[in-house]
Design a protein around this motif. Structure first.
Motif: not given
Lengths: 197, 611
Positions: B524-548
């Protein structure tokens, strides 16, 4: 000890539970493999087996290391059904993990449908004294509250990193289980006194 | 309602029992065709709306798995002296208990719930232990505790259960509209315990009434059973062994609720019904309740804060509790207590009082307090909140499909607000998504999200003051409660295949990205959209894995269960572990291959624009 001897012993199923990141896997690995891993890998499920003599009696421990995250609750309950004794771990540096201990013990009672069951509460990471936020007295108070109903509940402080009390926590849990079985705990009537009449 | 149902006629009454699809789906049953048998023991009903003929004596039987091998498969008669038996639902099994012994175990999908429960508020009849009128087929109206394995199981049960009641309400309102598919029942409760006479060591003397009774409130936690509560009370009030705590609330508390004991539940329904009637009469939304203070015990008050959200706070008082001999008090004290009860009871509307007195006789409930927040989701049609909808009504966010919430296809606030918190504030926190946050804080965040008014998009929940871990927990809670999962349960097979192929080394990373993209196109477009945003946030979390310390693999393990879960019916422990591994890998891929999966740079910065 010979393998044949250890295989003839009925395994004791120990389930290790606790919040995420409190050191369940570290404790289990330190006990079973005598290693401390610095990896920060969340567990979904791991199982280990170790045979040892406890009070001159052979014991084969099947230790199930579980996930601590909330979303694994449904799995956790399935593990609990299989467990004969439980190691409830919290970190003395994490208040939130400690707050969950009571609920986990209650969950054990509910899943096992018993008011008393062998449960060892372990306050882990005591090597991090500077970050400590849970006093020993606080944890002991919690356990004493449970001991009023469940004499097979005890508390030990551990450090998986320094291996402090790591063996003791598992050995004492087995002792609790033996005591529980000796007193016929496993054959006792399940929870009684339904409050609703 | 699309369901299988049977109608039972008895004493010129027609009772219809059903097992709603939602009910059976939630609990893994395919129907309870074996439940109803005629007096000869033959199974007489298995098809939809099949009627039992004439005046056939109603007799409910169930196939049980008894603990004794010899009696395995033998039917249990609910109507065999059920007076001293308690029906208790634990997990997926109903346990028939006599005193402390389990007499039988019954799989829950054999349970049939009664349709049309309008006579929850009877005029004059005494129907104690009348199994023909019970909520559950064949079981009398008292003595049933339902304990669920998890709160979510309870929520599912209540959802299914409430559908039955919604139908009744709809009938009462005279509306033809279907009840909303999405209705949430969120219940919390506390228990009030009378100590009579007050224990010398009990410190809550300030609440002691003139009769010598002291009242103290204990919060019932989600995982606590009735026995837990009893034990807790004894500990909290330092009661000696001779004292019997007079408890038992349980309209619903935490992961258990009393279903057979209909009075609390029914009174809530009654009030909602009455409330709704008066709303209709006035033709406008009202916001009143009763004049009684909410804190006063034995009061019933109804606060309608919003047209679609009824906040009901009630306390029930059993007039018979004292005469049931719960505690040993002197005659004088007993008399005083009775007087007090009568006085308090007179404050309760007479209809309800009659209802309670005719239904609560055998219960030793002295005092029960239930706070129920009943929210209907489907806008203006049907349901509890039916007719009074207007602009400005609050819409619950949690537990509703994205497609319904955001029909435009764009996931708007406050979901993005939560993700923005991760993206801007919590990305470097050690153990984010792994370590738990404060439960109370998490609940506050969820409460704020639930109260968000979609018609006022600028009125965003303020989340800055909450802990990082609790934001992570709240996000996972929100995702877990998305109907059908964020990655869509119907696509589970495809997602799982990608994960499996990558784990097995069959699929290269790039090929996996192409596969993932093709599956996202089916979402569903809404699910796909939320997935994209979630992964945007998670990617930022992952990019700081040395800290977190949360690298993509760790995030995958911590988040995967929240974004995709197998159908409850198909779950077993072995497959769960295998699937978990695959889905973990999939989440890891979604994070690491983000740029290949979502190459549009314009969308990548969507979260960064939200302050």
């Amino acid at each position: 000890m010979s393998k044949s001897v250890s295989k003839s012993v009925k395994p004791i199923k120990i389930v290790v539970i606790g919040s995420g990141g409190v050191g369940k896997s570290a404790l289990t690995l330190q006990f079973s493999k005598s290693k401390f891993f610095l990896d920060y890998d969340p567990t979904i499920e791991d199982s280990f087996s170790k045979s040892c003599y406890i009070d001159n009696e052979m014991a084969r421990l099947d230790i199930l290391d579980t996930a601590g995250q909330e979303e694994f609750t449904s799995m956790r309950e399935q593990y609990m059904r299989l467990g004969q004794a439980f190691l409830v771990v919290f970190s003395v540096t994490d208040r939130k993990g400690f707050e969950e201990v009571d609920s986990l013990i209650q969950l054990i009672y509910r899943v096992k449908d018993r008011e008393a069951f062998p449960i060892m509460v372990a306050g882990n990471k005591i090597d991090l004294q500077n970050d400590r936020c849970i006093d020993q007295s606080l944890a002991q108070e919690l356990v004493q509250r449970h001991q009023e109903f469940n004499p097979y509940c005890a508390y030990i402080e551990t450090s998986a990193k320094t291996r402090l009390n790591v063996d003791l926590v598992f050995h004492d849990l087995v002792r609790l289980l033996r005591l529980y079985n000796a007193k016929g705990g496993s054959k006792q009537a399940k929870k009684s006194k339904c409050s609703l009449l | 309602m699309d369901d299988t149902g049977v109608t039972v006629r008895r004493n010129q009454q027609q009772l219809q029992y059903l097992q709603t699809p939602a009910f059976s789906k939630s609990f893994g049953g395919s129907g309870a065709s074996r439940l109803l048998r005629d007096s000869s023991g033959e199974c007489v009903s298995s098809s939809e709306d099949e009627h039992l003929a004439g005046e056939t004596l109603f007799e409910a039987r169930v196939d049980v798995h008894s603990r004794k091998k010899s009696s395995k498969g033998q039917p249990v008669h609910f109507d065999q002296d059920p007076s001293n038996r308690v029906l208790q639902l634990q997990g997926d099994q109903l346990k028939l208990k006599k005193k402390d012994k389990i007499k039988a175990k019954i799989f829950v999908y054999y349970v049939w719930v009664r349709r049309n429960v309008s006579d929850y508020v009877p005029s004059d009849s005494h129907r104690i232990k009348d199994e023909s009128l019970a909520v559950l087929a064949g079981w009398h109206t008292d003595l049933m505790i339902v304990t669920f394995g998890t709160s979510s199981e309870k929520e599912r049960f209540l959802l299914a259960f409430q559908k039955v009641n919604l139908e009744t309400l709809r009938r009462l309102y005279g509306e033809d509209a279907e009840p909303s598919e999405q209705c949430q029942v969120s219940l919390a409760s506390c228990i009030q315990v009378y100590v009579d006479p007050p224990s010398p060591s009990y410190g809550g003397a300030d609440a002691a009434s003139s009769s010598g009774a002291a009242v103290q409130t204990l919060t019932v936690k989600p995982y606590e059973t009735a026995n837990d509560v009893a034990r807790k009370c004894k500990t909290a009030f330092k009661l000696d062994a001779s004292f019997r705590a007079q408890l038992c609330l349980e309209g619903s508390s935490g992961n258990h609720c009393m279903v057979g004991c209909e009075s609390i539940f029914a009174t809530v329904l009654y009030h909602i019904h009455e409330q709704h009637k008066s709303e209709r009469r006035r033709g406008s939304v009202m916001s009143e309740a009763s004049s009684t203070s909410p804190n006063e015990s034995n009061s019933m008050d109804l606060d309608v804060e919003q047209p679609t959200a009824c906040r009901v706070r009630l306390s029930l008082h059993s007039q018979d509790a004292c005469s049931a001999g719960v505690c040993s008090t002197s005659k004088k004290k007993k008399h005083q207590h009775q007087q007090q009860q009568s006085r308090r009871a007179s404050e309760v509307p007479s209809k309800i009082r009659n209802w309670i007195s005719s239904n609560r006789r055998s219960l030793l409930v002295r005092q029960a307090s239930v706070e129920a927040l009943t929210v209907s989701g489907g806008g203006s049609s049907g349901g509890i909140s039916g007719g009074g909808s207007s602009s400005g009504e609050p819409s619950p966010i949690i537990g509703r499909p994205l497609a319904e919430l955001f029909p435009s296809g764009v996931v708007s606030r406050p979901v993005t607000c939560l993700l923005a918190q991760i993206y801007h504030r919590c990305y470097a926190t050690k153990g984010i998504f792994r370590q738990p946050g404060s439960v109370s804080e998490k609940n506050q965040v969820l409460q704020l999200l639930s109260q968000y008014d979609l018609s006022k998009p600028d009125n965003l929940p303020q989340l800055n003051s909450f802990g990082d871990h609790c934001i992570g927990d709240a996000l996972k809670h929100y995702l877990r409660n998305l109907p059908g999962c964020l990655l869509q349960r119907n696509l589970f097979g495809q997602w799982s295949c990608i994960g499996r192929d990558v784990v097995d080394g069959v699929l290269s990373s790039k090929a996996a990205s192409d596969e993932i993209r093709s599956v996202i196109q089916q979402m569903h477009p809404q699910n796909a959209h939320l997935l994209h945003m979630l992964m945007t946030a998670l990617r930022r979390v992952a990019s700081n894995h040395e800290q977190n310390q949360m690298n993509p693999a760790n995030i995958g393990r911590s988040v995967s269960f929240s974004v995709l879960e197998q159908d409850q019916q198909d779950i077993n422990l072995a497959s769960m572990e295998q699937d978990a591994q695959r889905i973990n890998k999939l989440i890891e891929l979604l994070i690491t291959n983000f740029d290949e999966i979502w190459p549009d740079p314009g969308r990548t910065n969507e979260l960064s624009t939200i302050s």
